[in-house]
Motif scaffolding. Structure first.
Motif, PDB file in Angstrom:
ATOM      1  N   UNK A 147       0.824  -1.207   0.000  1.00  0.00           N
ATOM      2  CA  UNK A 147       0.000   0.000   0.000  1.00  0.00           C
ATOM      3  C   UNK A 147       0.859   1.259   0.000  1.00  0.00           C
ATOM      4  N   UNK A 148       2.002   1.219   0.703  1.00  0.00           N
ATOM      5  CA  UNK A 148       2.892   2.386   0.728  1.00  0.00           C
ATOM      6  C   UNK A 148       3.417   2.697  -0.675  1.00  0.00           C
ATOM      7  N   UNK A 180       3.046   5.922  -5.774  1.00  0.00           N
ATOM      8  CA  UNK A 180       2.776   6.007  -7.210  1.00  0.00           C
ATOM      9  C   UNK A 180       1.535   6.846  -7.483  1.00  0.00           C
ATOM     10  N   UNK A 181       0.544   6.705  -6.613  1.00  0.00           N
ATOM     11  CA  UNK A 181      -0.692   7.466  -6.751  1.00  0.00           C
ATOM     12  C   UNK A 181      -0.413   8.973  -6.646  1.00  0.00           C
ATOM     13  N   UNK A 199      -8.867  -4.961  -7.485  1.00  0.00           N
ATOM     14  CA  UNK A 199      -8.341  -3.611  -7.696  1.00  0.00           C
ATOM     15  C   UNK A 199      -9.032  -2.606  -6.775  1.00  0.00           C
ATOM     16  N   UNK A 200     -10.356  -2.672  -6.704  1.00  0.00           N
ATOM     17  CA  UNK A 200     -11.101  -1.708  -5.897  1.00  0.00           C
ATOM     18  C   UNK A 200     -10.775  -1.843  -4.409  1.00  0.00           C
ATOM     19  N   UNK A 209      -7.831   0.914   0.055  1.00  0.00           N
ATOM     20  CA  UNK A 209      -6.775   0.958   1.067  1.00  0.00           C
ATOM     21  C   UNK A 209      -5.817   2.114   0.815  1.00  0.00           C
ATOM     22  N   UNK A 210      -5.530   2.374  -0.455  1.00  0.00           N
ATOM     23  CA  UNK A 210      -4.646   3.497  -0.794  1.00  0.00           C
ATOM     24  C   UNK A 210      -5.301   4.821  -0.412  1.00  0.00           C
TER      25      UNK A 210
END
Length: 276
Positions: free
Chosen positions: A119-120, A125-126, A246-247, A252-253
């Motif tokens: 998630x990190x 990247x997000x 994916x969702x 979580x992100x």
């Protein structure tokens, strides 16, 4: 005194020799108007200037250019028909006439890369995607997709995000259901196109690989007929399962974003290059 390098203008031309579907490609020297005059002297049924540019060296004119698969896939959405030896610019390709087999087994499986569960890393990247995609941010995961029948198998890795892929998948499925020719381009850097034609109660599925740097070079890794309902079920199950995972990761992100992260995204200034 700075040396002036002479540039040589040229144009890429799409043309037809008759009224049948598909295009040939030519590279002709000259400005757009000069190339138009050259085209008028040819027995083209139809033509259009696709691109005009210049190059340092004057190249030999090519009235039947054999483009590399990789080059075409990176720079356009063109699709190659090996049966007709022509290019299509998003328009319908006639149903293939070559014989093939009917697949009794048709499966699509995938495996999400382990890094996509970090998630990190996904959050990092997000945040970076805001700049990379000129003001849009998106969570992206990498997965390995394997498409197989009882006779053939093909695997590829590609990025999935709802932002990029959802509309493509949904259109692809709707077109199959409503018995239209359709295709799905698996993202720019993964060099794969999946094509489908209606053929009675069946679909003709062709999977194309555009990684080749050789002239033309499009490889049809799978080419088979399959029951339309089986095709729909297989594609839908794959898409539904992948999107569900994916969702979950996307949620979580987004939950991991701090107040500072949200303020940064909200106040982000889009660079001027994005408007050029």
């Amino acid at each position: 005194m700075k040396e002036v390098i002479k540039k040589h203008p040229y144009c890429r031309v799409l043309y037809k020799t008759d009224n049948t579907p598909g295009w040939y490609v030519a590279y002709l020297n000259g400005t757009e108007q000069q190339v138009i005059e050259k085209c008028k002297k040819q027995s083209f049924a139809e033509y259009q200037i696709d691109f005009c540019g210049s190059r340092d060296k004057k190249e030999k004119e090519d009235y039947h250019a054999e483009l590399t698969a990789c080059y075409v896939h990176m720079l356009s959405s063109w699709i190659y028909s090996s049966e007709l030896d022509k290019w299509f610019m998003g328009e319908e390709i006639p149903n293939p006439q070559q014989t093939t087999y009917t697949a009794k087994k048709f499966e699509m499986t995938y495996e999400i890369d382990e890094d996509s569960y970090d998630i990190a890393e996904l959050k990092s990247s997000y945040m970076e995607s805001k700049a990379y995609y000129c003001g849009d941010e998106r969570v992206e995961i990498v997965n390995t997709l394997t498409i197989s029948t009882e006779k053939e198998k093909y695997s590829l890795r590609f990025l999935y995000s709802d932002f990029e892929c959802k509309k493509w998948f949904e259109k692809f499925l709707k077109d199959i259901e409503e018995e239209r020719f359709t295709y799905f381009t698996v993202e720019e850097y993964w060099y794969t196109k999946i094509l489908s034609w209606p053929e009675g109660e069946q679909c003709r599925i062709i999977v194309q690989d555009y990684t080749s740097h050789k002239a033309t070079g499009v490889v049809e890794t799978l080419n088979f007929l399959v029951d339309k309902n089986k095709a729909l079920k297989t594609f839908t199950n794959f898409y539904t399962k992948l999107r569900k995972e994916y969702q979950e990761l996307e949620s979580k992100v987004l939950a991991a974003l701090t107040t500072e992260d949200k303020e940064y995204l909200q106040n982000y200034e889009i660079p001027n290059r994005c408007y050029n």
